[in-house]
Design a protein around this motif. Structure first.
Motif, PDB file in Angstrom:
ATOM      1  N   TYR A  97      -2.786  -1.785   7.808  1.00 45.99           N
ATOM      2  CA  TYR A  97      -1.846  -0.706   7.526  1.00 45.99           C
ATOM      3  C   TYR A  97      -2.464   0.439   6.733  1.00 45.99           C
ATOM      4  N   GLN A  98      -3.738   0.325   6.415  1.00 44.11           N
ATOM      5  CA  GLN A  98      -4.464   1.412   5.756  1.00 44.11           C
ATOM      6  C   GLN A  98      -3.975   1.706   4.345  1.00 44.11           C
ATOM      7  N   VAL A 100      -4.204   1.729   0.483  1.00 44.88           N
ATOM      8  CA  VAL A 100      -5.305   1.673  -0.480  1.00 44.88           C
ATOM      9  C   VAL A 100      -4.727   1.651  -1.889  1.00 44.88           C
TER      10      VAL A 100
ATOM     11  N   ASN B  32      -5.495   9.331   8.494  1.00 47.06           N
ATOM     12  CA  ASN B  32      -4.535   8.623   7.650  1.00 47.06           C
ATOM     13  C   ASN B  32      -4.293   9.530   6.448  1.00 47.06           C
ATOM     14  N   TYR B  34      -2.231  10.258   2.623  1.00 50.99           N
ATOM     15  CA  TYR B  34      -1.704   9.548   1.464  1.00 50.99           C
ATOM     16  C   TYR B  34      -1.170  10.532   0.428  1.00 50.99           C
ATOM     17  N   TYR B  36      -0.433  10.174  -3.723  1.00 55.98           N
ATOM     18  CA  TYR B  36      -0.499   9.399  -4.949  1.00 55.98           C
ATOM     19  C   TYR B  36       0.055  10.239  -6.102  1.00 55.98           C
ATOM     20  N   LEU B  46       0.368   4.705  -5.624  1.00 50.35           N
ATOM     21  CA  LEU B  46       0.572   5.071  -4.231  1.00 50.35           C
ATOM     22  C   LEU B  46       2.057   5.309  -3.986  1.00 50.35           C
ATOM     23  N   TYR B  49       2.096   6.586   2.523  1.00 49.24           N
ATOM     24  CA  TYR B  49       0.935   6.763   3.371  1.00 49.24           C
ATOM     25  C   TYR B  49       1.400   6.794   4.814  1.00 49.24           C
TER      26      TYR B  49
END
Lengths: 112, 112
Positions: A97-98, A100, B32, B34, B36, B46, B49
């Motif tokens: 699911y990527q 991090v 991908n 994200y 944060y 996080l 994402y």
């Protein structure tokens, strides 16, 4: 248990010494591990990544990975005052699911 | 080469006001993406994402939402900001399965 654990420090080392930064993670299936450096007020910048057990060297930096112990470390040789920053350990979780996850970061102070 | 743009750099908003932060990536396809958040003196949390258009995974629902209207565009929104939303908001991208994240310069949000 936190997903990625680091000692927040500060870790103080004299100039020229080796700084050792440690990180443990809880997701046993994780395959990708990253170290970032973050100066105060700035965004994180990538230092190294490691995928396989063992050591990976890049200049003054060495990343070490032990998947059996779920442990990642970063060694900085010949530490310089400019290395003073917060070092973030990051783990890409298993499952495809990527996602991090970052540790809280260890603040490193290199004393001239 | 790939670049990431994040704006604004700083933002001061009153409690209860809406929020929209935008992030775009250039030089790559199907990244991908994200979001944060880093509160003062804290680690990276996080928020969201995304592995593709319209595919958003939420880690911290609260009063924030994210959207990905185009392949390389990621937007973070709130209808009503809380004091606790203050922090350093970072957008990041990666490509592929095991590649590291690359961060934008961040937006420092202060909710008053």
């Amino acid at each position: 248990q936190k997903e990625v654990e680091q000692n927040s420090g500060p870790l103080s080392v004299p100039e020229g010494a080796i700084a050792s930064l440690n990180c443990t993670y809880s997701d046993r299936g994780s395959q990708s591990f990253f170290w970032y450096r973050q100066y105060s007020g700035k965004s994180p910048e990538l230092i190294m990544f490691i995928y396989s057990n063992g050591d990976k060297e890049d200049g003054r930096f060495t990343a070490q990975l032990n998947k059996a112990s779920q442990y990642v470390s970063l060694l900085i040789r010949d530490s310089q005052p400019s290395d003073s920053a917060t070092y973030l350990c990051a783990v890409k979780n298993s499952g495809g699911y990527q996602k991090v996850t970052f540790g809280i970061g260890t603040k490193l102070q290199v004393i001239p | 080469s790939q670049t990431i743009h994040q704006w604004p750099a700083t933002l001061v908003q009153p409690v209860g006001s809406p929020l929209s932060l935008e992030c775009t990536v250039e030089g790559t396809s199907n990244p991908n993406l994200y979001w944060y958040r880093q509160a003062a003196g804290r680690g990276l949390q996080l928020l969201f994402y995304s592995v593709g258009i319209g595919q958003i995974s939420s880690e911290v629902p609260q009063n924030l939402s994210a959207s990905r209207p185009q392949d390389r565009q990621f937007i973070l929104s709130s209808k009503k900001l809380l004091l606790s939303d203050s922090g350093f908001y970072l957008c990041a991208w990666s490509v592929g399965i095991d590649s590291p994240l690359h961060f934008g310069n961040g937006t420092r949000l202060t909710v008053t």
